[in-house]
Scaffold this active site. Structure first.
Site, PDB file in Angstrom:
ATOM      1  N   GLU A 139       2.417 -18.753  25.389  1.00  0.00           N
ATOM      2  CA  GLU A 139       1.250 -18.163  24.720  1.00  0.00           C
ATOM      3  C   GLU A 139       1.520 -16.727  24.287  1.00  0.00           C
ATOM      4  O   GLU A 139       0.596 -15.999  23.924  1.00  0.00           O
ATOM      5  CB  GLU A 139       0.026 -18.230  25.634  1.00  0.00           C
ATOM      6  CG  GLU A 139      -0.387 -19.663  25.935  1.00  0.00           C
ATOM      7  CD  GLU A 139      -1.725 -19.748  26.652  1.00  0.00           C
ATOM      8  OE1 GLU A 139      -2.347 -18.718  26.939  1.00  0.00           O
ATOM      9  OE2 GLU A 139      -2.153 -20.889  26.922  1.00  0.00           O
ATOM     10  N   LYS A 170     -13.070 -25.803  26.077  1.00  0.00           N
ATOM     11  CA  LYS A 170     -11.968 -26.166  25.181  1.00  0.00           C
ATOM     12  C   LYS A 170     -12.367 -27.448  24.458  1.00  0.00           C
ATOM     13  O   LYS A 170     -12.447 -28.516  25.091  1.00  0.00           O
ATOM     14  CB  LYS A 170     -10.708 -26.452  25.985  1.00  0.00           C
ATOM     15  CG  LYS A 170     -10.087 -25.257  26.704  1.00  0.00           C
ATOM     16  CD  LYS A 170      -9.028 -25.767  27.697  1.00  0.00           C
ATOM     17  CE  LYS A 170      -8.076 -24.680  28.153  1.00  0.00           C
ATOM     18  NZ  LYS A 170      -7.218 -25.154  29.289  1.00  0.00           N
TER      19      LYS A 170
HETATM   20  P1  PGA Z   1      -3.172 -25.306  28.658  1.00  0.00           P
HETATM   21  O1  PGA Z   1      -3.359 -23.868  29.308  1.00  0.00           O
HETATM   22  O2  PGA Z   1      -3.614 -25.252  27.260  1.00  0.00           O
HETATM   23  O3  PGA Z   1      -1.691 -25.564  28.817  1.00  0.00           O
HETATM   24  O4  PGA Z   1      -3.998 -26.244  29.486  1.00  0.00           O
HETATM   25  C1  PGA Z   1      -4.486 -23.067  29.057  1.00  0.00           C
HETATM   26  C2  PGA Z   1      -5.284 -22.823  30.318  1.00  0.00           C
HETATM   27  O5  PGA Z   1      -4.970 -23.380  31.394  1.00  0.00           O
HETATM   28  O6  PGA Z   1      -6.272 -22.100  30.282  1.00  0.00           O
HETATM   29 ZN    ZN Z   2      -6.706 -22.622  32.653  1.00  0.00          ZN
END
Ligand code: PGA
Ligand code: ZN
Length: 441
Positions: free
Chosen positions: A208, A340
């Site tokens: 990221e 998400k």
């Molecule tokens: P991921 O990580 O998109 O790999 O799940 C993001 C998070 O855990 O917040």
């Molecule tokens: Zn997370």
């Protein structure tokens, strides 16, 4: 009514160089476009993306999901009103017919769901945030920018488990504007990079965009972040503070939490003791997934112990599922929710998760995934729905910066309407007594 006249899809590529689904929804008044992101540390309860399997591209190709958009999904949506998001999402869910959206693929479904919203905004002649804000904001609340939560060091599944914790993040509760929040973040991000360079570990970044973790222990990463904050000249936790995403499901085996780097295998109580010690020793105001999605007892006990002065965020723990959030709230697990869209699959269900969080008095953070693209839809969701926090990764790599920069454009468009910023009371450690969930109103 603006009818959908075409639905298209193509395979595009994400920030890890892996295939993903882009969908387009066309009306007589323009088109909307969105791209599905992809997680690496996924929760067990997440909606299931459809990957082709086989040898090519490590089995990760998405041509079946693309075909599902071009075939059955297109057929189901043609002629429908693009502004009827709830109806469109219900049609997608019914067409898939499985509990986890794995038949059509959550990657196909989320791309189409978001593209519908983009197309509806386009047809209304509005940016997505303004289109959503017309019906999406709590009564009497003006649109404003969320508080950013920015990764400084990567870890966990995003950095080959070089350090066990996944995200060492910066928040900027003292900033007076989104622009200032980013400026302060930049200072700390680069101060942290300079420290890494002086240690002979500079330059590399994790999935990221956070600095690649080269530490002797998990606590050293927290310590280095605290020092970087000092180097940059900020006072913590008043101006800027630390947040962690422990992503503990990644190292829980049903009995113990194993911190490989520290050579420690800890049962629930000992792990809580360790985390509580870090929270007391460092300016930490938020901890995500401190306990595993399969360890509700651990999460409840930790919330009872630390929840009055700490934001405790459920990501893998809630997987953006309104039902799980309501259950968690009834049981006293966490006090904030990560949102998400691809974790649950549709915009309408993501919204339901936010509504469930608000009803429980919980805080919320709209979040990107570790596999991202130039798509900036989620920034618009945070503003248009009045979600008080935004997490899209670090302060490098354009799939991240595209989102931070989009937020700057929205802040400029809102002008004075973007104030007050941020909402007080997001972090109980800084404003004790103000419940995190009530800060957004
Ligand atoms: P991921 O990580 O998109 O790999 O799940 C993001 C998070 O855990 O917040
Ligand atoms: Zn997370």
């Amino acid at each position: 009514m603006t009818t959908i006249v075409d639905v298209r899809a193509r395979r595009v590529w994400d920030s890890r160089g892996r295939p993903t689904v882009e969908a387009e929804v066309h009306t007589g008044r323009g088109l909307g476009r969105a791209i599905a992101p992809a997680g690496a540390s996924t929760g067990a309860g997440e909606a299931r993306e459809l990957r082709d399997g086989g040898a090519r591209l490590g089995g990760r190709d998405v041509m079946q999901a693309v075909a599902h958009v071009q075939g059955p999904i297109r057929q189901a949506l043609l002629g429908r009103d693009v502004a009827d998001q709830a109806g469109l999402d219900a049609a997608l869910i019914a067409l898939d017919g499985t509990p986890d959206k794995g038949r059509l693929g959550s990657n196909a479904i989320v791309a189409v769901s978001l593209a519908c919203a983009q197309a509806a905004a386009q047809a209304a002649g509005l940016p997505l945030w303004a289109h959503l804000a017309r019906t999406g904001l709590p009564a009497g609340q003006a649109p404003r920018l969320p508080l950013p939560e920015v990764q400084i060091f990567g870890g966990g599944a995003h950095a080959s488990a070089r350090v066990d914790l996944q995200d060492f993040l910066l928040v900027t509760p003292g900033a007076r504007s989104f622009a200032q929040a980013l400026e302060w973040t930049a200072e700390v991000y680069h101060a942290a990079g300079a420290r890494m360079a002086r240690r002979g570990a500079g330059g590399g970044v994790a999935d990221e965009g956070g600095w690649w973790p080269d530490f002797r222990g998990n606590e050293e990463a927290i310590e280095e972040l605290a020092r970087a904050i000092e180097d940059a000249g900020f006072s913590a936790p008043r101006d800027v503070a630390i947040a962690l995403d422990v992503a503990s499901s990644q190292f829980y085996d049903g009995r113990c939490y194993t911190l490989r780097l520290d050579g420690r295998r800890l049962e629930r109580e000992a792990f809580a003791e360790l985390l509580a010690g870090w929270v007391a020793a460092y300016p930490i105001v938020s901890v995500e997934d401190p306990f595993a999605d399969s360890d509700p007892e651990g999460m409840r006990a930790f919330t009872a112990r630390c929840g009055a002065r700490l934001q405790i965020v459920g990501d893998d723990y809630f997987v953006t599922d309104a039902r799980r959030i309501r259950q968690g709230a009834a049981e006293g697990a966490c006090n904030a929710v990560l949102l998400k869209p691809n974790q649950i699959g549709t915009l309408t269900e993501t919204r339901a998760a936010w509504d469930a969080a608000r009803a429980a008095g919980y805080g919320a953070i709209v979040s990107a995934r570790s596999g991202e693209t130039e798509d900036v839809s989620i920034v618009h969701l945070a503003v248009g729905w009045g979600v008080p926090q935004l997490k899209v990764g670090s302060f490098a790599r354009s799939e991240r910066m595209a989102k931070w920069n989009e937020a700057l454009r929205i802040e400029e468009a809102l002008g004075a309407g973007a104030l007050p910023f941020p909402a007080p009371g997001i972090y109980p450690a800084i404003h004790p007594g103000i419940h995190p969930g009530t800060g957004g109103g």
